[in-house]
Design a protein around this motif. Structure first.
Motif, PDB file in Angstrom:
ATOM      1  N   ARG A 206       3.567   4.733   1.465  1.00  0.00           N
ATOM      2  CA  ARG A 206       2.279   4.322   2.072  1.00  0.00           C
ATOM      3  C   ARG A 206       1.580   3.267   1.212  1.00  0.00           C
ATOM      4  O   ARG A 206       1.002   2.310   1.724  1.00  0.00           O
ATOM      5  CB  ARG A 206       1.379   5.550   2.245  1.00  0.00           C
ATOM      6  CG  ARG A 206       1.814   6.438   3.414  1.00  0.00           C
ATOM      7  CD  ARG A 206       0.936   7.666   3.524  1.00  0.00           C
ATOM      8  NE  ARG A 206      -0.409   7.341   4.002  1.00  0.00           N
ATOM      9  CZ  ARG A 206      -1.381   8.255   4.154  1.00  0.00           C
ATOM     10  NH1 ARG A 206      -1.139   9.533   3.873  1.00  0.00           N
ATOM     11  NH2 ARG A 206      -2.575   7.896   4.584  1.00  0.00           N
TER      12      ARG A 206
ATOM     13  N   GLN B  10       6.625   9.985  -0.039  1.00  0.00           N
ATOM     14  CA  GLN B  10       5.743   9.746   1.113  1.00  0.00           C
ATOM     15  C   GLN B  10       4.539   8.873   0.729  1.00  0.00           C
ATOM     16  O   GLN B  10       4.256   7.858   1.359  1.00  0.00           O
ATOM     17  CB  GLN B  10       5.263  11.087   1.674  1.00  0.00           C
ATOM     18  CG  GLN B  10       4.348  10.940   2.900  1.00  0.00           C
ATOM     19  CD  GLN B  10       3.633  12.254   3.235  1.00  0.00           C
ATOM     20  OE1 GLN B  10       3.983  13.301   2.687  1.00  0.00           O
ATOM     21  NE2 GLN B  10       2.649  12.193   4.105  1.00  0.00           N
ATOM     22  N   TYR B  11       3.835   9.284  -0.332  1.00  0.00           N
ATOM     23  CA  TYR B  11       2.652   8.523  -0.759  1.00  0.00           C
ATOM     24  C   TYR B  11       3.041   7.154  -1.322  1.00  0.00           C
ATOM     25  O   TYR B  11       2.350   6.155  -1.126  1.00  0.00           O
ATOM     26  CB  TYR B  11       1.853   9.307  -1.809  1.00  0.00           C
ATOM     27  CG  TYR B  11       1.021  10.420  -1.231  1.00  0.00           C
ATOM     28  CD1 TYR B  11       0.293  10.249  -0.048  1.00  0.00           C
ATOM     29  CD2 TYR B  11       0.950  11.654  -1.874  1.00  0.00           C
ATOM     30  CE1 TYR B  11      -0.488  11.279   0.473  1.00  0.00           C
ATOM     31  CE2 TYR B  11       0.170  12.691  -1.363  1.00  0.00           C
ATOM     32  CZ  TYR B  11      -0.535  12.498  -0.185  1.00  0.00           C
ATOM     33  OH  TYR B  11      -1.306  13.505   0.324  1.00  0.00           O
TER      34      TYR B  11
ATOM     35  N   TYR C 202       0.732  -0.677   2.163  1.00  0.00           N
ATOM     36  CA  TYR C 202      -0.614  -1.253   1.972  1.00  0.00           C
ATOM     37  C   TYR C 202      -0.494  -2.575   1.200  1.00  0.00           C
ATOM     38  O   TYR C 202      -1.096  -3.586   1.580  1.00  0.00           O
ATOM     39  CB  TYR C 202      -1.466  -0.244   1.185  1.00  0.00           C
ATOM     40  CG  TYR C 202      -2.946  -0.555   1.111  1.00  0.00           C
ATOM     41  CD1 TYR C 202      -3.430  -1.707   0.487  1.00  0.00           C
ATOM     42  CD2 TYR C 202      -3.879   0.334   1.633  1.00  0.00           C
ATOM     43  CE1 TYR C 202      -4.789  -1.973   0.396  1.00  0.00           C
ATOM     44  CE2 TYR C 202      -5.253   0.073   1.554  1.00  0.00           C
ATOM     45  CZ  TYR C 202      -5.693  -1.080   0.934  1.00  0.00           C
ATOM     46  OH  TYR C 202      -7.041  -1.338   0.857  1.00  0.00           O
TER      47      TYR C 202
ATOM     48  N   VAL D 271      -5.686   4.790   0.298  1.00  0.00           N
ATOM     49  CA  VAL D 271      -5.035   4.025   1.379  1.00  0.00           C
ATOM     50  C   VAL D 271      -5.917   3.870   2.621  1.00  0.00           C
ATOM     51  O   VAL D 271      -5.507   3.252   3.599  1.00  0.00           O
ATOM     52  CB  VAL D 271      -3.670   4.656   1.773  1.00  0.00           C
ATOM     53  CG1 VAL D 271      -2.678   4.527   0.639  1.00  0.00           C
ATOM     54  CG2 VAL D 271      -3.845   6.112   2.203  1.00  0.00           C
TER      55      VAL D 271
END
Length: 504
Positions: A480, A476-477, A484, A442
């Motif tokens: 993200r 969480q990831y 993106y 990311v």
């Protein structure tokens, strides 16, 4: 502006045009809309400009060619062939290549038009001269001629004109010019043959395909290398493959590979012969081809295990092609430890070989490891995971180190490997367990150019679109990565600055 163009054309029609006026006309015709040009042009204007091509003055010829390119483009192809047939014929004989290119490109426009092409078929002299253009020194002229003849042959009338008339003799005569021209004619024949079984039949009856195959299986190693590329093109179509099989050509190519062991010059043609089978396996059935021609797989492995970078490159490309679908992957998996050992060598080459071979290894690895979501059975996922671990003792770190090098091609190649495995749960777990790996994905600051930004975006997209990613990466990831993807490949975060009094 249109009036000025007409006035300059009228002067040109009187054939006493100074070069300065031709230059002015060249500029003027570029500025006038196509419809306005079409409305004002007459046969006299065009005839006069073609007549001005007959002088031995390069600048004048160049100016006239530029003007005619623009004017003829404004005219209907049917009008051009009906009213300027003689001028086109003369143009094909012109000593200046720019005039030949102008004329043969107009023929290209004419043959794209279903009405106009019929007019061409009634002009055997014009067709004869187009055939002769294949023998021209200028490759641009020859390529336009091949393109036009190929288009003409897309109708029954065109096939008969080329192969059931005296024009076939012209085609054979032009082949006798030299080796280069002969290959150009073969290229045309293969192009025509690829259109349909009927087209192939006309070409086969002409005897020209037999000549090509004769050269392919002859003793001249350099000729073999050239001819195999054309035969490979023919094998891309089902009717082409059927013809090659019926004529025993595929068996002959297999036998030549067997005999290559004792031929010190096999390096010239072997790569092309192996590529032929690689392409055949993909368009046909990898399992059937590999079972019927075991020498092919054996030779690919031998080449990959050799120390010759050229042979290794061809073998790696072929393995990538062969393993691009599940059936091909299963054929490779049947060789067990031999393929696993080969993967270790390919991983080593991806890290240490010269750049070009490293790129080919990265592309092959991507092709071998990719599994479409609908084909991700437990067995196949275990297989791709075992292949990945065979590449290196720490394969994820290997490709990550390549992706951080300041070479855009290698950087993108490594990202494509990650993208290939991104939708497989075992790979997602590896990525998550590798310290800092998700942060690297990311992090936009590590992508220096457009190609790299695009490659990273494809990786993010492959991860987000996977059904298992949210479960493996955690919320969480996952959020993200989704952010993106939503922001696009070129997003730049706005940075606010505060002015400080007294600061420089």
């Amino acid at each position: 502006m249109a009036e000025a163009v007409v006035e300059l054309l009228e002067r040109a029609a009187r054939r006493d045009t100074p070069l300065e006026e031709l230059r002015a006309l060249r500029l003027a015709v570029q500025a006038v809309p196509t419809a306005a040009l079409r409305a004002r042009l007459s046969d006299d204007h065009l005839g006069a400009l073609f007549a001005l091509l007959s002088v031995n003055d390069r600048e004048q010829v160049s100016a006239c060619v530029s003007i005619l390119e623009r004017l003829l483009q404004a005219l209907d192809p049917v009008y051009v062939i009906q009213n300027l047939r003689e001028e086109l014929q003369k143009g094909l004989f012109h000593p200046d290549d720019s005039v030949k290119i102008l004329t043969v490109s107009q023929v290209g426009r004419i043959v794209e038009n279903s009405e106009a092409v019929a007019e061409i078929l009634n002009s055997p002299e014009l067709l004869r001269q187009i055939i002769n253009c294949i023998g021209g020194e200028k490759i641009a002229v020859a390529k336009e001629a091949i393109k036009s003849l190929s288009r003409i042959a897309q109708t029954q009338e065109g096939l008969e004109a080329l192969f059931v008339s005296s024009l076939l003799s012209d085609l054979k005569n032009v082949m006798a010019t030299n080796d280069i021209v002969r290959y150009r004619v073969y290229e045309l024949i293969v192009e025509i043959s690829s259109v349909s079984a009927e087209s192939l039949n006309y070409c086969a009856n002409s005897g020209l395909i037999s000549e090509l195959i004769g050269e392919l299986t002859g003793d001249d190693v350099l000729v073999r290398a050239t001819c195999i590329e054309m035969v490979t093109s023919l094998a891309h179509t089902p009717h082409g493959r059927q013809y090659l099989a019926q004529q025993g050509v595929i068996d002959k190519i297999s036998n030549i590979i067997v005999g290559a062991e004792s031929d010190p010059f096999s390096g010239f043609y072997l790569p092309g012969f192996v590529k032929f089978f690689g392409n055949l396996a993909v368009v046909d059935s990898p399992q059937q081809i590999c079972e019927r021609y075991p020498v092919f797989v054996e030779k690919v492995f031998d080449m990959a295990e050799s120390h010759d970078p050229t042979m290794i490159g061809v073998a790696v490309d072929t393995l990538g092609i062969l393993g691009s679908n599940v059936e091909g992957k299963q054929v490779l998996q049947k060789t067990r430890s031999r393929f696993q050992n080969l993967l270790t060598k390919i991983g080593h080459q991806a890290k240490n070989a010269p750049t070009e071979l490293r790129l080919r290894c990265l592309d092959a690895i991507s092709s071998l490891l990719y599994l479409p979501p609908e084909q991700q059975t437990e067995d196949l996922l275990r297989m791709t995971e075992s292949w990945f671990t065979s590449l290196s003792s720490q394969p994820l770190e290997l490709f990550r180190s390549i992706s951080t090098q300041p070479f855009p091609d290698l950087h993108c190649g490594a990202l494509r490997v990650f993208t290939a495995i991104a939708n497989q749960p075992w790979a997602q777990k590896l990525m998550l367990d590798s310290p800092g790996f998700v942060e690297y994905i990311v992090d936009r600051s590590v992508e220096p150019d457009k190609a790299s930004k695009d490659a990273k975006y494809e990786l993010v997209k492959a991860l987000v679109n996977s059904k298992t990613i949210a479960e493996v990466f955690g919320n969480q990831y996952y959020l993200r990565l989704r952010a993106y993807l939503r922001e696009g490949p070129y997003y730049v975060k706005a940075v606010s600055t505060t002015a400080v009094e007294g600061a420089e």
